[in-house]
Design a protein around this motif. Structure first.
Motif, PDB file in Angstrom:
ATOM      1  N   MET A   1      -3.795  52.144 -42.662  1.00 13.96           N
ATOM      2  CA  MET A   1      -2.922  50.644 -42.502  1.00 13.96           C
ATOM      3  C   MET A   1      -3.554  49.515 -42.448  1.00 13.96           C
ATOM      4  O   MET A   1      -2.996  49.106 -43.150  1.00 13.96           O
ATOM      5  N   MET A   2      -5.156  49.707 -42.649  1.00 12.42           N
ATOM      6  CA  MET A   2      -5.707  48.251 -43.082  1.00 12.42           C
ATOM      7  C   MET A   2      -5.664  48.326 -44.115  1.00 12.42           C
ATOM      8  O   MET A   2      -5.392  47.621 -45.104  1.00 12.42           O
ATOM      9  N   ARG A   3      -5.952  49.439 -44.698  1.00 12.31           N
ATOM     10  CA  ARG A   3      -6.039  49.349 -46.931  1.00 12.31           C
ATOM     11  C   ARG A   3      -4.760  49.706 -47.265  1.00 12.31           C
ATOM     12  O   ARG A   3      -4.870  48.752 -47.959  1.00 12.31           O
ATOM     13  N   SER A   4      -3.244  49.746 -46.564  1.00  5.26           N
ATOM     14  CA  SER A   4      -2.790  49.152 -47.212  1.00  5.26           C
ATOM     15  C   SER A   4      -2.545  47.613 -47.108  1.00  5.26           C
ATOM     16  O   SER A   4      -1.511  47.414 -47.888  1.00  5.26           O
ATOM     17  N   MET A   5      -2.700  47.057 -46.464  1.00  3.83           N
ATOM     18  CA  MET A   5      -2.547  45.750 -46.770  1.00  3.83           C
ATOM     19  C   MET A   5      -3.904  45.084 -47.161  1.00  3.83           C
ATOM     20  O   MET A   5      -3.561  43.746 -46.797  1.00  3.83           O
ATOM     21  N   ARG A   6      -4.429  45.753 -47.687  1.00  5.32           N
ATOM     22  CA  ARG A   6      -5.857  45.177 -48.620  1.00  5.32           C
ATOM     23  C   ARG A   6      -6.452  45.085 -48.315  1.00  5.32           C
ATOM     24  O   ARG A   6      -7.047  43.381 -48.249  1.00  5.32           O
ATOM     25  N   ALA A   7      -7.213  45.448 -46.657  1.00  6.72           N
ATOM     26  CA  ALA A   7      -7.971  44.841 -45.794  1.00  6.72           C
ATOM     27  C   ALA A   7      -9.550  45.530 -47.029  1.00  6.72           C
ATOM     28  O   ALA A   7      -9.692  46.656 -47.230  1.00  6.72           O
TER      29      ALA A   7
ATOM     30  N   TYR B   1     -13.739  44.013 -44.121  1.00  6.37           N
ATOM     31  CA  TYR B   1     -12.626  43.198 -42.205  1.00  6.37           C
ATOM     32  C   TYR B   1     -12.635  44.641 -41.537  1.00  6.37           C
ATOM     33  O   TYR B   1     -12.838  44.780 -40.482  1.00  6.37           O
TER      34      TYR B   1
END
Lengths: 257, 270
Positions: free
Chosen positions: A161-167, A171
């Motif tokens: 989920m965080m990777r998909s938001m380019r975290a 982070y």
């Protein structure tokens, strides 16, 4: 969660009454047996132990010995935590190394740590450091294994989920992996407090000139069962207090779980 | 079983600009025994701006893998994936992913969970609070901003996850059975909510589901997959009027017709 309804307060009060009653009953039975059924030489008596603790407290000896035991345990705990977490993180980042090192880590983990005592005394003498290392040797694996397990158990969907938001990796580590791991670190800390005390006291039993373990060993050598029980009682109180500290820290760091 | 040739209905290319496409995209995993396993086989797929596309198919047909390739979370093995005009190598800008599970952080409140998306899309801190309040309002969660995920219902959790997705503000929504774990009633409400929000912004959506009626009722186009290895078996342009009322649309004979055709296409003809 902790709404103070009357019934809940009532239950708390009853619980503490029950606990106190149990303690008083055990002490009374001990006192009753002592000098009647069993010779006082073997089991001393609560009154004698309380007297001794009082004397030790007044003379400052109690603090002198207890502080040594606690410091050694805490330093070992701290060192074990830092090394365990850092190595655990490194092995998580380097899975190939982790796989290669696994049997050796488990081998060291399974090694009865008491067998290391002669080596530690040889290396570090009978002062503070040998006890710290003893405590460390118990604690480090708990933190190492829990850190690795904690990182493995982080929810992959949440990472995605965080990777998909380019975290960024940092982070994700800060906002997801660290908070996810906290329960694992606290469970390691809870186990480790007891283990660090074991390491500290073990070191004292094998060679020392102060500490509660030394006091117990010393009392035993002089057939002073009262001193022995006084040392044990003090150790128990120390262990309970240290556990409480972990509980408080846990509630502070993870108030919602 | 349905004949392949008849089911593979080719369709005219959409006139609107392309939001995302897959060109001969394959995904090959190495199974635990070390053998290569082809889960997607040369997928050609094009998604127009503002299109609502659903993908249905039996479990294991690779429909979730299509989403993972489009999201850049999983790299493509062969072929190309293009999002927003650029071939992707990792998660591209402007793409939001929604999972079947809410994936809310359990230690963070609903507001804090939504705030994460705002942090990650670069919303200035001063604007976050207002934006969160707007989204909570939009999703009917105004009173639950300070609740932890564990203290609200499954439907509300998924709604909060939708809020986080909206907060991120993607151009392309990738939704992997987002309502699959919800009961029929909540599912319908969430679908209605999604359509309402979608029709306001008209972003592109790829919606994976195993619920054919859900797919037909929501979408402009439904793709039927088969596999493994995952292939596109057929596609259907859903010419039902918009805006749609999810309950009313289900009563239309055309709706029943689409569903029947897709059902028999998948192989449930008896």
């Amino acid at each position: 969660m902790t709404t103070k309804t009357p019934s809940k307060t009532g239950r708390r009060v009853r619980l503490w009454v029950d606990r106190t009653a149990l303690f008083v009953a055990a002490v009374l039975i001990w006192q009753g047996l002592s000098g009647t059924v069993i010779n006082t030489f073997w089991i001393s008596s609560p009154v004698l132990v309380a007297e001794r603790l009082w004397q030790l407290a007044v003379s400052g000896a109690l603090v002198w010995h207890a502080s040594a035991t606690v410091w050694q345990a805490l330093l070992g705990l701290l060192l074990g935590m830092v090394v365990g977490v850092v190595v655990g993180l490194a092995l998580h980042v380097l899975p190939r190394l982790a796989e290669a090192a696994d049997p050796y880590i488990m081998g060291l983990y399974s090694l009865p740590r008491i067998a290391l005592a002669p080596l530690f005394i040889l290396y570090f003498g009978i002062g503070l450091l040998s006890k710290v290392m003893m405590a460390f040797s118990f604690v480090v694996f708990i933190f190492l294994l829990n850190t690795m397990q904690g990182l493995r158990e982080v929810d992959q969907d949440q990472i995605d989920m965080m990777r998909s938001m380019r975290a960024s990796r940092l982070y994700i580590a800060r906002k997801l992996q660290l908070p996810s791991m906290l329960p694992w670190l606290f469970s390691a800390a809870r186990i480790s407090v007891g283990l660090a005390l074991i390491g500290s006291v073990l070191g004292e039993l094998l060679g020392a000139n102060r500490g509660l373990g030394w006091y117990i060993e010393h009392a035993s050598g002089r057939l002073d069962t009262t001193g022995l029980f006084a040392g044990l009682a003090a150790l128990m109180v120390v262990a309970v207090l240290l556990n409480q500290v972990v509980n408080i820290l846990e509630r502070w760091a993870m108030p919602v779980r | 079983m349905v004949d392949h040739a008849t089911a593979a209905a080719t369709s005219p290319a959409p006139a609107a600009p392309v939001r995302a496409k897959m060109v001969q995209a394959s995904k090959i995993y190495t199974d635990p025994a070390g053998a290569p396993k082809r889960v997607l086989d040369r997928i050609d797929l094009s998604l127009a701006e503002r299109e609502f596309l659903s993908i249905v198919g039996p479990s294991g047909c690779g429909k979730s893998t299509v989403l993972r390739l489009l999201s850049g979370l999983t790299p493509v093995s062969e072929g190309r994936v293009v999002v927003g005009g650029e071939e992707i190598t990792g998660p591209p800008k402007g793409v939001g992913f929604m999972f079947q599970r809410d994936t809310l952080l359990p230690w963070a409140t609903v507001s804090q969970n939504i705030s994460i998306a705002l942090e990650l899309n670069g919303t200035p801190p001063a604007e976050r609070k207002g934006r969160i309040a707007e989204l909570l309002q939009l999703l009917g969660l105004s009173q639950f901003g300070d609740y932890l995920p564990a203290h609200i219902s499954g439907g509300m959790r998924q709604r909060a996850a939708l809020g986080r997705l909206l907060a991120y503000g993607p151009e392309l929504y990738l939704m992997d059975e987002p309502f699959g774990a919800l009961d029929a009633m909540t599912k319908m409400t969430m679908g209605r909510e999604l359509l309402r929000i979608w029709s306001g912004h008209e972003k592109s959506v790829v919606f994976v589901t195993h619920d054919i009626e859900e797919a037909v009722s929501l979408s402009d186009r439904v793709i039927v997959m088969e596999g493994p290895p995952g292939r596109i078996r057929s596609e259907y342009h859903i010419d039902l009027p918009r805006p749609r009322d999810l309950r009313e649309v289900r009563k239309m004979p055309e709706f029943r017709d689409y569903c029947d055709r897709i059902w028999s296409d998948i192989g449930y003809s008896g």
